[in-house]
Design a protein around this motif. Structure first.
Motif, PDB file in Angstrom:
ATOM      1  N   UNK A 256       0.854  -1.188   0.000  1.00 39.46           N
ATOM      2  CA  UNK A 256       0.000   0.000   0.000  1.00 39.46           C
ATOM      3  C   UNK A 256       0.890   1.237   0.000  1.00 39.46           C
ATOM      4  N   UNK A 257       0.377   2.309  -0.565  1.00 40.59           N
ATOM      5  CA  UNK A 257       1.054   3.604  -0.556  1.00 40.59           C
ATOM      6  C   UNK A 257       0.415   4.402   0.577  1.00 40.59           C
ATOM      7  N   UNK A 258       1.090   4.434   1.710  1.00 38.81           N
ATOM      8  CA  UNK A 258       0.535   4.921   2.976  1.00 38.81           C
ATOM      9  C   UNK A 258       0.811   6.409   3.156  1.00 38.81           C
ATOM     10  N   UNK A 259      -0.219   7.157   3.522  1.00 38.44           N
ATOM     11  CA  UNK A 259      -0.137   8.613   3.662  1.00 38.44           C
ATOM     12  C   UNK A 259       0.090   8.980   5.122  1.00 38.44           C
ATOM     13  N   UNK A 260       1.317   9.374   5.460  1.00 41.38           N
ATOM     14  CA  UNK A 260       1.658   9.806   6.815  1.00 41.38           C
ATOM     15  C   UNK A 260       2.008  11.289   6.848  1.00 41.38           C
ATOM     16  N   UNK A 261       1.489  12.046   5.898  1.00 43.14           N
ATOM     17  CA  UNK A 261       1.818  13.471   5.834  1.00 43.14           C
ATOM     18  C   UNK A 261       1.376  14.215   7.090  1.00 43.14           C
ATOM     19  N   UNK A 262       0.299  13.746   7.709  1.00 39.97           N
ATOM     20  CA  UNK A 262      -0.194  14.420   8.918  1.00 39.97           C
ATOM     21  C   UNK A 262       0.739  14.236  10.110  1.00 39.97           C
TER      22      UNK A 262
ATOM     23  N   UNK B 139       9.308  -0.050   7.025  1.00 39.75           N
ATOM     24  CA  UNK B 139       8.541   0.496   5.908  1.00 39.75           C
ATOM     25  C   UNK B 139       9.477   1.406   5.131  1.00 39.75           C
ATOM     26  N   UNK B 140       9.115   1.719   3.893  1.00 34.75           N
ATOM     27  CA  UNK B 140      10.039   2.450   3.015  1.00 34.75           C
ATOM     28  C   UNK B 140       9.542   3.858   2.753  1.00 34.75           C
ATOM     29  N   UNK B 141      10.366   4.883   3.026  1.00 33.18           N
ATOM     30  CA  UNK B 141       9.939   6.271   2.825  1.00 33.18           C
ATOM     31  C   UNK B 141       9.835   6.639   1.353  1.00 33.18           C
TER      32      UNK B 141
ATOM     33  N   UNK C 230      10.829  10.866  10.640  1.00 27.79           N
ATOM     34  CA  UNK C 230       9.699   9.997  10.980  1.00 27.79           C
ATOM     35  C   UNK C 230      10.015   8.542  10.673  1.00 27.79           C
ATOM     36  N   UNK C 231      10.649   8.313   9.536  1.00 28.20           N
ATOM     37  CA  UNK C 231      11.014   6.941   9.149  1.00 28.20           C
ATOM     38  C   UNK C 231      11.954   6.317  10.170  1.00 28.20           C
ATOM     39  N   UNK C 232      12.902   7.084  10.675  1.00 25.58           N
ATOM     40  CA  UNK C 232      13.842   6.556  11.670  1.00 25.58           C
ATOM     41  C   UNK C 232      13.110   6.150  12.944  1.00 25.58           C
ATOM     42  N   UNK C 233      12.106   6.922  13.328  1.00 21.12           N
ATOM     43  CA  UNK C 233      11.316   6.551  14.500  1.00 21.12           C
ATOM     44  C   UNK C 233      10.593   5.224  14.267  1.00 21.12           C
ATOM     45  N   UNK C 234      10.024   5.072  13.063  1.00 21.41           N
ATOM     46  CA  UNK C 234       9.273   3.858  12.753  1.00 21.41           C
ATOM     47  C   UNK C 234      10.201   2.647  12.737  1.00 21.41           C
TER      48      UNK C 234
ATOM     49  N   UNK D 178       4.835  10.193   2.179  1.00 20.98           N
ATOM     50  CA  UNK D 178       4.270   8.946   1.684  1.00 20.98           C
ATOM     51  C   UNK D 178       5.243   7.798   1.981  1.00 20.98           C
ATOM     52  N   UNK D 179       4.688   6.623   2.317  1.00 20.02           N
ATOM     53  CA  UNK D 179       5.498   5.462   2.643  1.00 20.02           C
ATOM     54  C   UNK D 179       4.902   4.218   1.970  1.00 20.02           C
ATOM     55  N   UNK D 180       5.784   3.342   1.468  1.00 20.88           N
ATOM     56  CA  UNK D 180       5.305   2.057   0.977  1.00 20.88           C
ATOM     57  C   UNK D 180       5.367   1.043   2.102  1.00 20.88           C
TER      58      UNK D 180
END
Length: 485
Positions: A366-372, A397-399, A385-389, A410-412
């Motif tokens: 899925x192409x996940x929307x984490x812009x918020x 997950x991939x930024x 944010x990716x480093x936190x995840x 956006x993240x895959x």
């Protein structure tokens, strides 16, 4: 006497010492994080869950059943050992005739039998990676370029560019129209390349799209045909996710478009890359396919394929499996049903957490929307944010920046390479993180516990990034949240 190690890169080639592989990126760093600390439900329940790998593991039970019932198809069993000598000795690099015939039939079947593929045009390669590089060698010289719509699979930078010297030039697609490839975007990218004195030799399309999980409609495909004919450039269509389309609209292959009415096309410009890595879930078998409508390219690619052939043992097994019509029809139908179910459960789980995804009907992700969740609308904030995840939530997950997306946030996220319990644990980790990150004190009443039975297993975040005080202040709540979930 020991060996002397010489680390002077001046003694090595430019290919060996450059960064063209793309390994130094967030996409590959996530894989490394998983390899160092892999999740296991009992041995390492707090490890990293692999959600950055597009593997289809949902139908291995069907494959295993077929293998058990068809032991003669393997030369390494008592039932198939009589064929060992014939398969183990040297074979022509054209490939086993029955293998090429089986692949051609399978390609037709997953495209609804609307197209008949010529087995004489089947050229094998070591996975889609080798097929893309081989085509790049055939179609372009160092310094020349292919247009590629963004966001696109990070491996394309390695596959088409690293050893060939061919460039990839981005076609900017945006979320405002769901990242659709438009005529204007095509023309803008081509003109920009011309202004930079870059020779465009082709257009690369990934259909269905990785990372979007969407397909190209007939009108868009016709527009691309008109575009490449007008510019007299090649069109390479990567269709490795063709059989993963699990819902409407149906997949349309470029092979179907070029025979449509009112479509004029120079067939010498059309080339397809395919593999069995995604549709059958066999990435380890390294079965890549080039299907070119250009006779010269087919002949040249076949010569070059000797550098990355598929083993005859694999060809022998695969040909028997693909020619079993009863099994293949059952497998394709069941695979699509399982992908649709997994996609639905996963996206619903994200939706209940308050996370949206791009509407999709194909692929293993899925192409996940984490812009918020971004502190700022920047790629630096996306990586933070990716480093936190990765480090705290323990999910790979991939930024979007690693996919050359033009918009941060956006993240895959891949959902088909794990069992149901692992998926539930991943969703639980995401919920806990979102609750902590946003500073919410209580689980949303309509959380994932009301839509999905949660598997047992601990979740423990040792920290939330020091740059996020709200998250840090809520760390103490994590054990209580786990109990509620």
């Amino acid at each position: 006497m020991g060996f002397i190690s010489n680390i002077n890169n001046e003694l090595l080639s430019k290919v060996a010492t450059n960064n063209g592989h793309g390994e130094n990126s967030a996409y590959f760093d996530g894989w490394k994080a998983y390899e160092i600390d892999p999740f296991h439900p009992t041995q390492n329940p707090n490890g990293v869950i692999q959600m950055g790998l597009a593997e289809n593991q949902l139908c291995f039970d069907l494959i295993q059943e077929w293998v058990v019932n068809n032991q003669k198809s393997s030369i390494c069993t008592a039932g198939g050992c009589e064929e060992f000598k014939e398969i183990a000795i040297y074979q022509d690099y054209h490939g086993l005739p029955e293998f090429r015939r089986a692949v051609a039939r399978f390609m037709s079947k997953v495209r609804g039998d609307k197209i008949k593929f010529d087995e004489e045009r089947i050229v094998m390669s070591g996975g889609a990676t080798g097929a893309h590089e081989l085509l790049a060698f055939c179609l372009a010289d160092p310094g020349e370029a292919f247009l590629v719509p963004t966001p696109y699979y990070p491996g394309f930078d390695r596959d088409l560019s690293w050893r060939t010297g061919v460039q990839l030039f981005p076609i900017i697609c945006e979320s405002s129209n769901n990242f659709k490839v438009t005529k204007k975007a095509l023309e803008d990218a081509y003109n920009k390349a011309q202004e930079s004195n870059i020779t465009i030799k082709g257009l690369l399309l990934n259909n269905p799209s990785n990372p979007l999980g969407t397909i190209l409609d007939m009108e868009t495909l016709k527009d691309t045909i008109r575009f490449i004919n007008d510019k007299n450039i090649h069109l390479v269509c990567d269709e490795i996710y063709a059989a993963t389309v699990f819902n409407e609209p149906k997949f349309i292959s470029i092979s179907e478009v070029i025979i449509s009415e009112n479509v004029q096309c120079n067939l010498d410009l059309i080339h397809i890359v395919y593999s069995l890595s995604k549709d059958l879930g066999f990435p380890g078998f390294r079965v890549g396919i080039i299907y070119s409508y250009n006779d010269v390219v087919t002949k040249c690619a076949r010569k070059m394929s000797s550098f990355g052939l598929v083993s005859t043992q694999t060809q022998y097994l695969i040909s028997d499996m693909l020619l079993d019509d009863t099994f293949i029809e059952k497998f394709v139908v069941e695979s699509r049903e399982r992908l649709e179910k997994r996609h639905g459960v996963f996206t619903k789980g994200l939706e209940n957490i308050g996370i949206n995804t791009l509407e999709s009907n194909a692929g293993l992700f899925c192409w996940m929307d984490l812009r918020s969740l971004l502190k700022e609308n920047t790629f630096e904030s996306e990586i933070e944010l990716w480093r936190m995840i990765i480090n705290d939530v323990k999910l790979n997950v991939s930024p979007g920046c690693s996919f050359h997306c033009c918009e941060p946030g956006w993240f895959r996220v891949c959902f088909a390479n794990m069992d149901d319990d692992t998926m539930r644990i991943a969703l639980r980790r995401i919920e806990i993180f979102v609750v902590q990150y946003k500073g919410i004190n209580n689980i949303i009443e309509e959380g994932i516990e009301n839509s999905l039975p949660i598997a047992p297993g601990p979740v423990s975040f040792t920290s939330i990034s020091s740059s996020n005080n709200r998250g840090r202040s809520s760390i103490a709540e994590s054990n209580e949240l786990e109990t509620q979930i």
